[in-house]
Scaffold this active site. Structure first.
Site, short mmCIF file in Angstrom:
data_model
loop_
_atom_site.label_atom_id
_atom_site.label_comp_id
_atom_site.label_asym_id
_atom_site.label_seq_id
_atom_site.Cartn_x
_atom_site.Cartn_y
_atom_site.Cartn_z
N HIS A 1 0.81 -1.21 0.00
CA HIS A 1 0.00 0.00 0.00
C HIS A 1 0.84 1.27 0.00
CE1 HIS A 1 -3.21 -2.81 0.98
NE2 HIS A 1 -4.03 -1.89 0.54
N GLY A 2 2.05 1.17 0.43
CA GLY A 2 2.87 2.37 0.38
C GLY A 2 4.14 2.25 1.18
#
Lengths: 457, 405
Positions: A321-322
């Site tokens: 997700h990051g």
């Protein structure tokens, strides 16, 4: 180009008409590919180079596997290329930044400054989609796709290009071969999905976003109830935002005769953590299941090894997700939750807990996870925890109107999974909802809209 | 080992999702084209027939809602009513006002803030002064703040005036390429463009206006769809210029419908400062006049006058003058030439006009008169035979005999 813009409506109309006219002809696929590249290039034409590069590398890798027989070598090339590119563009700054902190702490020479590259939109999605092709071919589960245009269309298919669902070649490629006729039912179904997605995004997600941003911008000025209310709002914001995108993607695809997979199934009705993950971002969960969890041994191993597999899978999912420790924490939180719950489930204790309590526990657990996900940094997360120790009365950060809308959606979802499902799915009820949504979107003054949250991933 | 319920793989399989072990292309087989009603993932399962009904019901509702709001929100404009400053972009309300003006048989006065009366109370504006000199015959102030000739043209396409109006030409819009929208002085100018929705979106765009495709499409929708204008009206009139979610955040305990009341925003009575004639600064004011042939604003003004005339609403054009204080002879001469050029061009089209001679010594700023200035303008108009003739002719205008409501 965002789904909820006039530009997309105009673009889609042109693409739809062109596709209907060319569907059976040799230009259908080039038309779809050109449309997809135009859709993607609208963000920044330079990004097209990346997607074309990824497409070519994976196409060549499979060609290489098929022709030379050195399957492992070509698979490695594809993996290194895809993950390397993703790692460099997405995690380069994160790795160097953390290395820098470590070097400072240890008194070592500092590494060069991070390059500060901008993350190309949707790269995590199309990289995974493209990777699934080479891995599935390597496993012998799918045939080689010799048509480069078709393969490129599969990788860049515009409805799901930038934020999924992450389609498998076994699902989308045959549809690109078949290119079935578009029926009136497809248009009706596509319109239904698209309207629901549009309403989720414009009327719900974007409006909750302002509530969330206000609190998460400076958690040190908030008290516990405010943080809880804002996190509750964020849980629904991200659901409306992302599932709204998925709905619109499915609707747009269906209107041109393609079926995309279900990506969300009422996740906030889950009564177990595994149940939650069977309902939330299903295409990503399945991807990690098939390409990471199962190869690690899945559940065909001992309890300890299984726990490690789950943790690794969820850590990777968090990191996907990051590039931030908050995402890693979020992944770890869910992994630990699944591992911790397992003994209770194996002994049947969990199932003996009243449904309402299970529901409450799971939703609370998920909510805590969202606070990690949304926190801007680990320092903000600590502030959030501190804020939870303060109590300054009933929060008014979440407007009553927004709360009522969330509760209405929750109730509708609950009813649609209950014995009342036939009632809420009755054409009169569904039609009234559709009219209500269109009129609401057309008449009620709404705030300017923003990009989808998942575009940043 | 049995698949436990904590195993995502098992859960997903139970949920009917394809498993990695599925045979090649199995998903395609498992994805038959289903009727919407049979698809459990869809929140509003509607088939084609249901969609036709939904479309029809929606169209009826979208048509009825603005009209129902007129009933809910009665609008009885007072004698010297003018569109409030904060509602300058409420074109739905403007249209409503315009319809009411036609219904009342009033003389509409169209134009920018010089008509609106930036430095005058509602009862001191040109329309109010004219009304007094016409023995109380209603003259309506349809001036809109920030409306240039280019955007007046857009407003007239959105809300066409069905009654012969008085149309004011303010030369200030030709005093520089920037005002004429022929050039941008700074990038920030783009953000300061007034009434962007009313600017041309597809053809003959002024050079200073470079909208994106999204802006063009969105603004075209705003101009074309009454429901979008109505939505903007709700935003301005009921929610104080905010969207509903912002209003709800400011009123967290309120229910959404409490944001909408049954009152029309009323104009404030106070003029802006100054109300007296401005004091010369001693410095010479120079203008970079646009030539009429090249001026976007000039051409738009002529087109608007022509369209009104073509529709049977023959306008009377009033060519205003700017404050001559501190301006060179050549500058004044250029303004005179533009005025005369406009008058002759209008005359060739059968449109009567008058270039104001009075009031130039009663200006609050370069283009806005003081209340005294409006009195002078009204006196001059009343004294004009051309204006008298036009007044007489408009009384027998076919559009007035059968107003389109």
């Amino acid at each position: 180009m965002l789904f909820h813009t006039w530009t997309f409506a105009f673009f889609f109309l042109i693409v739809w008409i062109g596709y209907v006219l060319m569907r059976r002809g040799p230009l259908a696929l080039p038309w779809l590919l050109a449309a997809s590249y135009l859709f993607y290039g609208a963000w920044r034409p330079a990004y097209l180079l990346l997607i074309v590069y990824s497409t070519l590398v994976d196409y060549v890798a499979v060609e290489g596997m098929a022709r030379t027989g050195r399957r492992g070598l070509w698979l490695s090339l594809s993996l290194i290329n895809n993950l390397g590119l993703l790692g460099l563009l997405k995690y380069g700054d994160f790795v160097i930044g953390n290395l820098d902190s470590l070097c400072v702490a240890l008194g070592l020479p500092r590494p060069p400054s991070p390059p500060g590259w901008e993350l190309p939109v949707g790269i995590s999605f199309y990289t995974f989609q493209s990777l699934s092709y080479t891995i599935d071919f390597w496993r012998g589960r799918i045939p080689r796709e010799s048509n480069l245009i078709r393969f490129a269309t599969y990788v860049a298919f515009f409805p799901q290009l930038v934020a999924g669902p992450i389609e498998r070649c076994s699902s989308l490629l045959p549809q690109l071969v078949e290119r079935r006729p578009i029926r009136v039912d497809d248009l009706a179904c596509g319109a239904s999905w698209f309207l629901v997605g549009l309403f989720k995004k414009l009327a719900l997600a974007d409006q909750l976003g302002a509530v969330v941003d206000r609190v998460y911008a400076d958690p040190s000025r908030c008290d516990g109830p405010t943080v809880i209310a804002a996190t509750f709002a964020f849980a629904w914001q991200i659901y409306f935002d992302f599932s709204g995108y998925s709905d619109m993607a499915r609707g747009a695809a269906r209107a041109i005769g393609f079926d995309l997979m279900v990506n969300f199934r009422h996740p906030y009705l889950a009564t177990g953590l595994a149940d939650f993950w069977a309902r939330w971002h299903i295409s990503l969960s399945q991807w990690f299941r098939d390409y990471l969890y199962v190869p690690l041994g899945g559940n065909r191993v001992g309890a300890v090894r299984w726990s490690v597999n789950i943790l690794v899978t969820f850590l990777a999912s968090g990191l996907w997700h990051g590039p931030a420790w908050t995402f890693v924490l979020w992944g770890a939180w869910h992994g630990i939750g699944l591992v911790a719950l397992r003994p209770l489930e194996r002994r049947g204790i969990w199932n003996r807990v009243p449904v309402a309590l299970r529901f409450g526990l799971v939703q609370t657990f998920v909510l805590i996870g969202w606070s990690m996900f949304r926190a801007g940094s680990t320092a903000d997360l600590i502030e959030l925890v501190r804020a939870c120790g303060r109590w300054e009365g009933i929060p008014d950060v979440l407007p009553l109107g927004s709360l009522l809308m969330i509760l209405a959606v929750w109730l509708h979802q609950g009813l649609s999974e209950s014995r009342w499902s036939r009632l809420v799915r009755h054409p009169l009820v569904a039609g009234s909802l559709a009219v209500g949504m269109i009129v609401y979107l057309a008449v009620v003054p709404l705030a300017g809209s923003s990009a989808f949250i998942y575009f940043q991933f | 080992m049995n698949a436990s319920s904590s195993d995502p793989s098992a859960s997903l399989s139970r949920a009917g999702m394809p498993h990695a072990d599925s045979p090649i292309h199995a998903d395609a087989v498992a994805h038959p084209t289903r009727l919407p009603a049979d698809d459990p993932s869809i929140a509003i399962p509607l088939g084609p027939r249901a969609w036709i009904v939904v479309t029809l019901v929606t169209l009826v509702m979208l048509t009825i809602l603005p009209r129902a709001n007129e009933w809910r929100e009665p609008f009885r404009p007072s004698d010297h009513w003018r569109q409030p400053t904060e509602a300058a972009e409420d074109y739905w309300q403007f249209r409503r006002f315009e319809r009411q003006v036609v219904r009342d048989g009033a003389i509409p006065v169209l134009g920018d803030s010089a008509v609106w009366g930036l430095y005058a109370k509602p009862s001191e504006t040109l329309s109010a002064e004219l009304s007094r000199r016409l023995d109380g015959r209603p003259v309506a102030n349809l001036g809109v703040q920030g409306l240039s000739p280019l955007t007046l043209e857009g407003l007239q396409s959105l809300a066409p005036c069905d009654s012969p109006p008085l149309l004011l030409f303010n030369p200030i819009w030709m005093t520089s390429p920037r005002r004429d929208l022929a050039a941008i002085a700074e990038t920030s100018d783009l953000a300061r463009l007034n009434h962007v929705t009313l600017l041309p979106q597809w053809f003959d765009l002024p050079p200073a206006y470079a909208p994106t495709l999204e802006e063009r499409l969105s603004r075209s929708a705003d101009r074309t769809l009454t429901i979008r204008q109505f939505s903007q009206h709700l935003r301005i009139d009921d929610l104080g210029g905010r969207d509903l979610p912002s209003w709800l955040r400011e009123h967290p305990r309120a229910l959404p419908w409490q944001g909408f009341d049954d009152r029309v925003l009323a104009p404030a009575d106070e003029p802006g400062e100054p109300v007296r004639r401005r004091v010369p600064s001693g410095r010479e004011t120079t203008y970079d006049w646009m030539e009429p042939e090249e001026s976007n604003q000039y051409r738009a003004f002529v087109r608007t006058a022509q369209r009104l005339s073509d529709r049977g609403a023959l306008p009377f054009v009033v060519v205003a003058r700017l404050d001559p204080t501190g301006r060179s002879e050549s500058c004044l001469e250029q303004e005179r030439k533009i005025g005369e050029r406009l008058r002759s061009e209008l005359a060739a089209r059968g449109i009567p006009s008058l270039r104001l001679e009075s009031g130039v010594d009663k200006m609050a700023d370069a283009s806005h008169p003081t209340p005294d200035g409006y009195r002078s303008w009204a006196d001059e108009l009343i004294a004009s035979t051309e204006f008298g003739r036009w007044l007489a002719s408009r009384s027998s205008s076919p559009s007035l005999r059968s107003p389109r409501l």
